[in-house]
Design an enzyme around this catalytic site. Structure first.
Site, PDB file in Angstrom:
ATOM      1  N   ASP A  98      -3.538  -4.737   0.243  1.00 23.07           N
ATOM      2  CA  ASP A  98      -4.689  -3.829   0.260  1.00 23.07           C
ATOM      3  C   ASP A  98      -5.968  -4.633   0.125  1.00 23.07           C
ATOM      4  O   ASP A  98      -6.089  -5.497  -0.760  1.00 23.07           O
ATOM      5  CB  ASP A  98      -4.572  -2.827  -0.896  1.00 23.07           C
ATOM      6  CG  ASP A  98      -5.631  -1.742  -0.822  1.00 23.07           C
ATOM      7  OD1 ASP A  98      -5.426  -0.774  -0.082  1.00 23.07           O
ATOM      8  OD2 ASP A  98      -6.660  -1.879  -1.516  1.00 23.07           O
ATOM      9  N   ASN A 106     -17.854  -0.793   3.649  1.00 24.90           N
ATOM     10  CA  ASN A 106     -18.330   0.323   4.467  1.00 24.90           C
ATOM     11  C   ASN A 106     -19.692   0.824   3.992  1.00 24.90           C
ATOM     12  O   ASN A 106     -20.568   1.131   4.808  1.00 24.90           O
ATOM     13  CB  ASN A 106     -17.318   1.469   4.425  1.00 24.90           C
ATOM     14  CG  ASN A 106     -16.119   1.226   5.320  1.00 24.90           C
ATOM     15  OD1 ASN A 106     -16.220   0.558   6.340  1.00 24.90           O
ATOM     16  ND2 ASN A 106     -14.971   1.758   4.935  1.00 24.90           N
ATOM     17  N   ASP A 115     -14.722  -1.639  10.414  1.00 23.63           N
ATOM     18  CA  ASP A 115     -13.686  -1.700  11.448  1.00 23.63           C
ATOM     19  C   ASP A 115     -13.464  -3.137  11.920  1.00 23.63           C
ATOM     20  O   ASP A 115     -12.324  -3.557  12.169  1.00 23.63           O
ATOM     21  CB  ASP A 115     -14.081  -0.827  12.640  1.00 23.63           C
ATOM     22  CG  ASP A 115     -13.946   0.662  12.349  1.00 23.63           C
ATOM     23  OD1 ASP A 115     -13.344   1.013  11.312  1.00 23.63           O
ATOM     24  OD2 ASP A 115     -14.446   1.464  13.146  1.00 23.63           O
ATOM     25  N   GLU A 141      -6.972   0.844   4.521  1.00 22.37           N
ATOM     26  CA  GLU A 141      -7.096  -0.610   4.428  1.00 22.37           C
ATOM     27  C   GLU A 141      -5.824  -1.219   3.843  1.00 22.37           C
ATOM     28  O   GLU A 141      -5.857  -2.266   3.208  1.00 22.37           O
ATOM     29  CB  GLU A 141      -8.311  -0.994   3.568  1.00 22.37           C
ATOM     30  CG  GLU A 141      -8.252  -0.537   2.135  1.00 22.37           C
ATOM     31  CD  GLU A 141      -8.893   0.824   1.887  1.00 22.37           C
ATOM     32  OE1 GLU A 141      -9.244   1.094   0.736  1.00 22.37           O
ATOM     33  OE2 GLU A 141      -9.047   1.600   2.847  1.00 22.37           O
TER      34      GLU A 141
END
Length: 240
Positions: A98, A106, A115, A141
């Site tokens: 992770d 973000n 992305d 993620e």
């Protein structure tokens, strides 16, 4: 197929062997040209349908952003790996990785940048795992790695290598001339240990429940890696 003479048996045999059409010697060239044109037209249509079907099948099992397998594919594949490993008496490893503090990426740089980070991390992970091992994106993620024919030592070595590959070089956003540092936490469980006490003595059933149980155990190890400060690898404790 061109036959020397009219022969129904030979015609049937030719078609049965894969001929697209059959003609008899001294045929009309214009008729042959028309038949060939029809065969080519059917071939092109078949190729288009085949490509469309293949693209549809790939889309059903592939994550469009990273190009990795998705959860729909990964769960039954993991169950099959567990089943086969039990039958052959081999160990295997299940890892859940992770990205650390991905929400901040973000929030700070935007979802387009996020992305790019995900796609680049996926590329690094895929380039690092062994050929034949499974890697998939199973969440926002979150990534799944299944290492076949693994020992605790080899699994730990790979997990630490994956962590180092991700954190070694910041992800570069060329259009904004930005370098975003990225780290990853990884939880690891051994299939040969994680199924002890979880399943009956007979072979592990090949179903999503098996895969979900193994992923949950790797997830528990992942929580430990996060609790230790992230950018870490934690091995699950063997079942008592």
């Amino acid at each position: 197929m061109v036959l020397d003479r009219e022969d129904d048996s030979s015609r049937v045999n030719a078609l049965d062997l894969g001929a697209n059409d059959v003609m008899v010697g001294n045929f009309d060239p214009e008729e042959a040209a028309l038949r060939l044109a029809a065969i080519l037209k059917r071939k092109k249509l078949t190729d288009r349908l085949s490509r469309s079907l293949e693209a549809g099948l790939n889309a059903a099992v592939t994550d469009p952003l990273t190009g990795l397998f998705n959860r729909r594919y990964a769960l039954p594949q993991l169950a099959r790996t567990a089943h086969q490993a039990r039958l052959q008496g081999q160990g295997f490893a299940v890892m859940v990785a992770d990205l650390d503090h991905f929400k901040l990426v973000n929030d700070k740089f935007g979802h387009a940048a996020g992305d790019i980070v995900l796609a680049e991390v996926a590329r690094r992970l895929r380039a690092t795992v062994r050929a034949g091992d499974l890697i998939a994106r199973i969440g926002g993620e979150e990534f799944l790695i299944v290492m076949q024919r693994a020992t605790p030592e080899s699994a730990s070595e790979l997990a630490h290598h994956l962590r180092d590959v991700v954190r070694k070089t910041p992800v570069y956003l060329r259009d904004r001339d930005l370098r975003i540092p990225v780290t990853i936490s990884i939880g690891v469980t051994m299939g040969s240990e994680s199924d002890a006490g979880q399943f009956p003595a007979e072979a592990i059933p090949s179903n999503d429940a098996t895969a979900t149980t193994l992923i949950d155990l790797a997830d528990q190890a992942l929580y430990g890696a996060k609790a230790c400060g992230r950018d870490n690898v934690t091995m699950a404790r063997p079942a008592a």
